[in-house]
Write a protein that holds these residues in place. Structure first.
Motif, PDB file in Angstrom:
ATOM      1  N   THR A 169       0.830  -1.208   0.000  1.00 53.65           N
ATOM      2  CA  THR A 169       0.000   0.000   0.000  1.00 53.65           C
ATOM      3  C   THR A 169       0.860   1.252   0.000  1.00 53.65           C
ATOM      4  O   THR A 169       0.571   2.230  -0.718  1.00 53.65           O
ATOM      5  N   ALA A 170       1.927   1.245   0.778  1.00 52.86           N
ATOM      6  CA  ALA A 170       2.821   2.408   0.817  1.00 52.86           C
ATOM      7  C   ALA A 170       3.461   2.645  -0.547  1.00 52.86           C
ATOM      8  O   ALA A 170       3.576   3.800  -1.000  1.00 52.86           O
ATOM      9  N   LEU A 171       3.891   1.576  -1.227  1.00 49.64           N
ATOM     10  CA  LEU A 171       4.462   1.728  -2.561  1.00 49.64           C
ATOM     11  C   LEU A 171       3.452   2.344  -3.525  1.00 49.64           C
ATOM     12  O   LEU A 171       3.779   3.259  -4.303  1.00 49.64           O
ATOM     13  N   LYS A 172       2.228   1.841  -3.485  1.00 48.69           N
ATOM     14  CA  LYS A 172       1.187   2.374  -4.371  1.00 48.69           C
ATOM     15  C   LYS A 172       0.933   3.853  -4.106  1.00 48.69           C
ATOM     16  O   LYS A 172       0.795   4.656  -5.043  1.00 48.69           O
ATOM     17  N   GLN A 173       0.863   4.213  -2.831  1.00 45.72           N
ATOM     18  CA  GLN A 173       0.606   5.611  -2.491  1.00 45.72           C
ATOM     19  C   GLN A 173       1.724   6.530  -2.959  1.00 45.72           C
ATOM     20  O   GLN A 173       1.493   7.703  -3.245  1.00 45.72           O
ATOM     21  N   LEU A 174       2.938   5.986  -3.047  1.00 45.32           N
ATOM     22  CA  LEU A 174       4.093   6.775  -3.488  1.00 45.32           C
ATOM     23  C   LEU A 174       4.262   6.762  -5.004  1.00 45.32           C
ATOM     24  O   LEU A 174       5.179   7.390  -5.531  1.00 45.32           O
ATOM     25  N   GLY A 175       3.397   6.042  -5.705  1.00 46.14           N
ATOM     26  CA  GLY A 175       3.467   6.003  -7.153  1.00 46.14           C
ATOM     27  C   GLY A 175       4.476   5.029  -7.715  1.00 46.14           C
ATOM     28  O   GLY A 175       4.789   5.069  -8.907  1.00 46.14           O
ATOM     29  N   VAL A 176       4.993   4.121  -6.885  1.00 44.30           N
ATOM     30  CA  VAL A 176       5.931   3.102  -7.356  1.00 44.30           C
ATOM     31  C   VAL A 176       5.137   1.955  -7.976  1.00 44.30           C
ATOM     32  O   VAL A 176       4.118   1.522  -7.425  1.00 44.30           O
ATOM     33  N   GLU A 177       5.595   1.451  -9.120  1.00 38.28           N
ATOM     34  CA  GLU A 177       4.926   0.306  -9.733  1.00 38.28           C
ATOM     35  C   GLU A 177       5.008  -0.885  -8.780  1.00 38.28           C
ATOM     36  O   GLU A 177       6.097  -1.276  -8.353  1.00 38.28           O
ATOM     37  N   ALA A 178       3.863  -1.446  -8.458  1.00 35.92           N
ATOM     38  CA  ALA A 178       3.844  -2.524  -7.468  1.00 35.92           C
ATOM     39  C   ALA A 178       2.680  -3.464  -7.737  1.00 35.92           C
ATOM     40  O   ALA A 178       1.661  -3.077  -8.328  1.00 35.92           O
ATOM     41  N   ALA A 179       2.833  -4.702  -7.299  1.00 36.54           N
ATOM     42  CA  ALA A 179       1.759  -5.694  -7.349  1.00 36.54           C
ATOM     43  C   ALA A 179       1.850  -6.526  -6.073  1.00 36.54           C
ATOM     44  O   ALA A 179       2.921  -6.645  -5.460  1.00 36.54           O
ATOM     45  N   PHE A 180       0.726  -7.084  -5.678  1.00 31.50           N
ATOM     46  CA  PHE A 180       0.645  -7.849  -4.432  1.00 31.50           C
ATOM     47  C   PHE A 180       0.076  -9.218  -4.754  1.00 31.50           C
ATOM     48  O   PHE A 180      -1.071  -9.345  -5.177  1.00 31.50           O
ATOM     49  N   LEU A 181       0.882 -10.267  -4.594  1.00 34.23           N
ATOM     50  CA  LEU A 181       0.483 -11.642  -4.880  1.00 34.23           C
ATOM     51  C   LEU A 181       0.238 -12.349  -3.550  1.00 34.23           C
ATOM     52  O   LEU A 181       1.168 -12.532  -2.757  1.00 34.23           O
ATOM     53  N   VAL A 182      -1.021 -12.756  -3.303  1.00 32.38           N
ATOM     54  CA  VAL A 182      -1.409 -13.317  -2.013  1.00 32.38           C
ATOM     55  C   VAL A 182      -1.910 -14.748  -2.211  1.00 32.38           C
ATOM     56  O   VAL A 182      -2.788 -14.990  -3.040  1.00 32.38           O
ATOM     57  N   PHE A 183      -1.374 -15.675  -1.412  1.00 30.78           N
ATOM     58  CA  PHE A 183      -1.747 -17.082  -1.522  1.00 30.78           C
ATOM     59  C   PHE A 183      -2.651 -17.484  -0.358  1.00 30.78           C
ATOM     60  O   PHE A 183      -2.235 -17.408   0.802  1.00 30.78           O
ATOM     61  N   PRO A 184      -3.868 -17.933  -0.651  1.00 31.76           N
ATOM     62  CA  PRO A 184      -4.747 -18.418   0.423  1.00 31.76           C
ATOM     63  C   PRO A 184      -4.292 -19.782   0.922  1.00 31.76           C
ATOM     64  O   PRO A 184      -3.700 -20.575   0.178  1.00 31.76           O
TER      65      PRO A 184
END
Length: 706
Positions: A649-664
């Motif tokens: 979330t912090a990366l996104k707010q700063l405008g850095v290209e980011a993705a979040f891969l979450v495994f259930p």
């Protein structure tokens, strides 16, 4: 190797060697995509002399997942753990010469470990024992409808286990049935009615029998058909490392039963007298007269009954100073007294697998982390020691029976195999990785040592892809931090090299295997010498190998490796992309959310707000410019998912290209023991990320959508 080749990774257990030394049995387990689980069986491995006609290993059992084989001391019976698909591992026995395995337990949450009595008539086992009303112990009460938990201790959860206080690991003793006896059957029809009628008439014994067999007739339980087990321990804490004395009258185990145990990491040795039959009683502490606060990992009485070997780490005055403490081997008289440390605590780390394997009457075999390898060392109670096997391999288990000393191992060409050690030389007797080499292909790592900026030697490996280059480079950082990369076959490096990447892996200061000073160099200084070392290793490799592309760099790591990746990209902006996996990213929130948060962060970073902020990737996230893939698992209790959520979330707010891969459904061990489908998906997603920022001919960028 590609992600689809995961089922070719056969892992091999520590060997069980028959008392006559002629054969061994190992468990061979692999990921299976069809079952989306780990499957495997026991294999019999002949150990005959080199001149004997070659007899290949053969599959001995055909269960869904058969593990942990061990022969009885008299050699008549083989015990092991069997888990059905979706089921819990239960203790089984089978005649050593072959036959149909017979179940011995029906533990609600499964059996964890077991040990034979010297007379081969009893087995001691450990199993998690649920409170009434929890974990399916009461029909109709699901996990979501269980009673609330009132937590008053620091230590109440563990990654991969969940809550612990309501299902502690207890010890049980079972007398084995005669293998040749006629098997019991559950009564039904008239027989069941007769027993039920007797119970209704008030015959207590018959009533108990009816109650025990009615469920059997319905297929709900095997109660009444299995031997009765006696529970030996009851304290609400884990009881581990249990084993019999040489005469079979005493059981030694490890537990934290001391006052104030919740506020430290200490544990000790205890014993229970069981005699020739069942017996039992209150645990009695076995405390050396001359040691301080220690975390004991394993205990074993010598074969001659004179000595107690035990593995332990010193914890300092606080009882929490665990940082880079090498595990040492101690010995003390069985009757009590002072303990003698047998290993050099500065240079040797014997905590590889938490096992003490007996060899001669007064000697033991231990595994030692050493400069990216794992050695086999024999120690005698007298103080003598001898390195039996060293070099570019990782010993994973050892056993000595008869005239045979047998090991399981991994190296650059195998994920797991079995060998006999003869006159200091290995005679390999299996080849479980042959399909991996022939069908997937393996790249051998090149060992390197590069000076850090202050001249300190940094040891590691380069795995190069085929072709002349220039190759994009992935700097891969291990977890821990008190752990080590080795030169043994590593699926991560193989998959990335096959996709066209040169993979760099090193053991910077903070790692295990190079002495305690090396490991403790980053205590309260995380992100200093360790970052310096990994970047120096990268720069040294780029200088040495022209085929590495200095303009196409990626950085990645998991757990502590996720920490150092996130920390490095806030200081160094030359990387085209980063992967931050299951990272320790904010020491502040980690303290209250991680299973080890109550002590881990404070010992590594220090406890003041200023210290934590000075070593926190989240506190420096505003300096990050590198596109970052954040990977986490929903059930990770070691580095909880909130660490990844907040960083992403912090990366996104700063405008850095980011993705979040979450495994259930996965925990901190996803990359090592997650479900096969998720492990493959993880590799595929990682390669898609690198294809986007570091495309190769073997891993090209996706064509733009029309």
């Amino acid at each position: 190797m590609k992600s689809k080749d995961l089922p070719l990774l056969n892992s091999v257990s520590a060997p069980a060697v028959h008392p006559d030394g002629t054969r061994a049995v190992v468990s061979v387990i692999r990921p299976d995509f069809d079952a989306d689980a780990y499957v495997g069986q026991l294999w019999a491995v002949p150990l005959g002399p080199p001149l004997e006609p070659n007899r290949p290993p053969r599959r001995l059992t055909r269960g869904f997942r058969d593990t942990a084989p061990d022969f009885s001391p008299d050699g008549q019976v083989l015990a092991f753990l069997r888990a059905a698909a979706g089921g819990k591992p239960q203790l089984h026995i089978v005649e050593a010469g072959g036959g149909e395995p017979q179940p011995v337990t029906d533990a609600p949450l499964g059996v964890s470990t077991f040990a034979w009595s010297p007379d081969s008539k009893r087995i001691l086992y450990s199993a998690r024992t649920p409170e009434d009303g929890r974990y399916g112990s009461t029909d109709g009460v699901s996990a979501g409808s269980e009673d609330a938990r009132l937590i008053t201790d620091y230590q109440y959860r563990m990654n991969g286990v969940g809550y612990t206080a309501d299902k502690p690991l207890q010890l049980f003793l079972v007398v084995l049935p005669e293998l040749g006896a006629e098997p019991k059957v559950a009564p039904k029809g008239r027989a069941l009615k007769a027993r039920t009628g007797a119970a209704a008439a008030g015959t207590a014994a018959a009533g108990a029998a009816a109650a025990g067999t009615a469920a059997d007739a319905d297929g709900d339980t095997t109660g009444g058909l299995l031997p009765a087990a006696q529970q030996l321990t009851t304290a609400a804490t884990d009881h581990t490392g249990a084993g019999f004395s040489a005469d079979g009258r005493t059981i030694h185990f490890v537990a934290a039963l001391h006052e104030g145990s919740d506020a430290d990491l200490a544990s000790g040795i205890y014993r229970i007298t069981v005699g020739d039959g069942a017996g039992g009683g209150e645990p009695e502490p076995v405390a050396p007269a001359n040691t301080g606060r220690q975390s004991v990992h394993a205990v074993r009485e010598s074969r001659d009954g004179q000595w107690l070997f035990f593995l332990a780490q010193d914890l300092g005055q606080s009882g929490q100073d665990f940082v880079a403490r090498n595990t040492a081997l101690y010995v003390m008289p069985v009757g009590g007294g002072d303990a003698t440390r047998l290993s050099d605590v500065e240079t040797m780390d014997l905590g590889c697998n938490g096992r003490i394997e007996l060899a001669g009457p007064d000697s033991a075999l231990l595994l030692n982390n050493s400069r990216g390898t794992v050695e086999l060392v024999e120690f005698r109670a007298s103080g003598n020691q001898h390195v039996l096997l060293q070099g570019g391999r990782v010993v994973t288990g050892a056993a000595a029976r008869g005239e045979s000393l047998v090991i399981s191992f991994a190296d650059a060409a195998t994920a797991g195999d079995v060998a006999v050690l003869e006159d200091g030389q290995l005679r390999v007797v299996t080849d479980f990785s042959a399909p991996l080499r022939s069908d997937a292909g393996i790249f051998e790592p090149l060992e390197l040592t590069v000076p850090s900026t202050d001249g300190y030697p940094v040891h590691g490996w380069l795995v190069k892809p085929p072709g002349q280059g220039p190759h994009p480079v992935l700097l891969n950082i291990h977890g821990g931090p008190f752990a080590q990369f080795t030169g043994a076959l590593f699926d991560e490096a193989q998959v990335y090299a096959a996709a066209g990447y040169a993979v760099l892996m090193c053991n910077p200061r903070g790692s295990a295997g190079y002495g305690q000073d090396h490991g403790r160099a980053i205590k309260e200084r995380m992100g200093t010498l360790d970052m310096q070392d990994v970047l120096s290793f990268l720069d040294g490799a780029l200088t040495k190998f022209e085929e590495l592309d200095a303009g196409a760099l990626g950085i990645m790591g998991g757990s502590y490796g996720g920490y150092l990746t996130a920390w490095t990209i806030s200081h160094d902006h030359r990387f085209k992309g980063a992967i931050v996996e299951r990272g320790f990213l904010d020491p502040v929130s980690f303290t209250g959310s991680s299973d080890i948060g109550w002590f881990f962060g404070g010992e590594y970073t220090g406890r003041s707000p200023e210290q934590m902020a000075a070593q926190s990737p989240l506190a420096r996230v505003d300096q990050v410019r590198t596109p970052s893939l954040v990977i986490h698992s929903e059930e990770d209790l070691r580095c909880p998912v909130e660490q990844g959520q907040r960083y992403f979330t912090a990366l996104k707010q700063l405008g850095v290209e980011a993705a979040f891969l979450v495994f259930p459904g996965e925990n901190h061990e996803l990359s090592r023991s997650g479900t096969p489908h998720h492990r493959k998906q993880r590799f595929d997603q990682i390669l898609q990320w690198w294809a986007r920022y570091l495309p190769t001919a073997a891993n090209p960028a996706a064509a733009p959508q029309p």
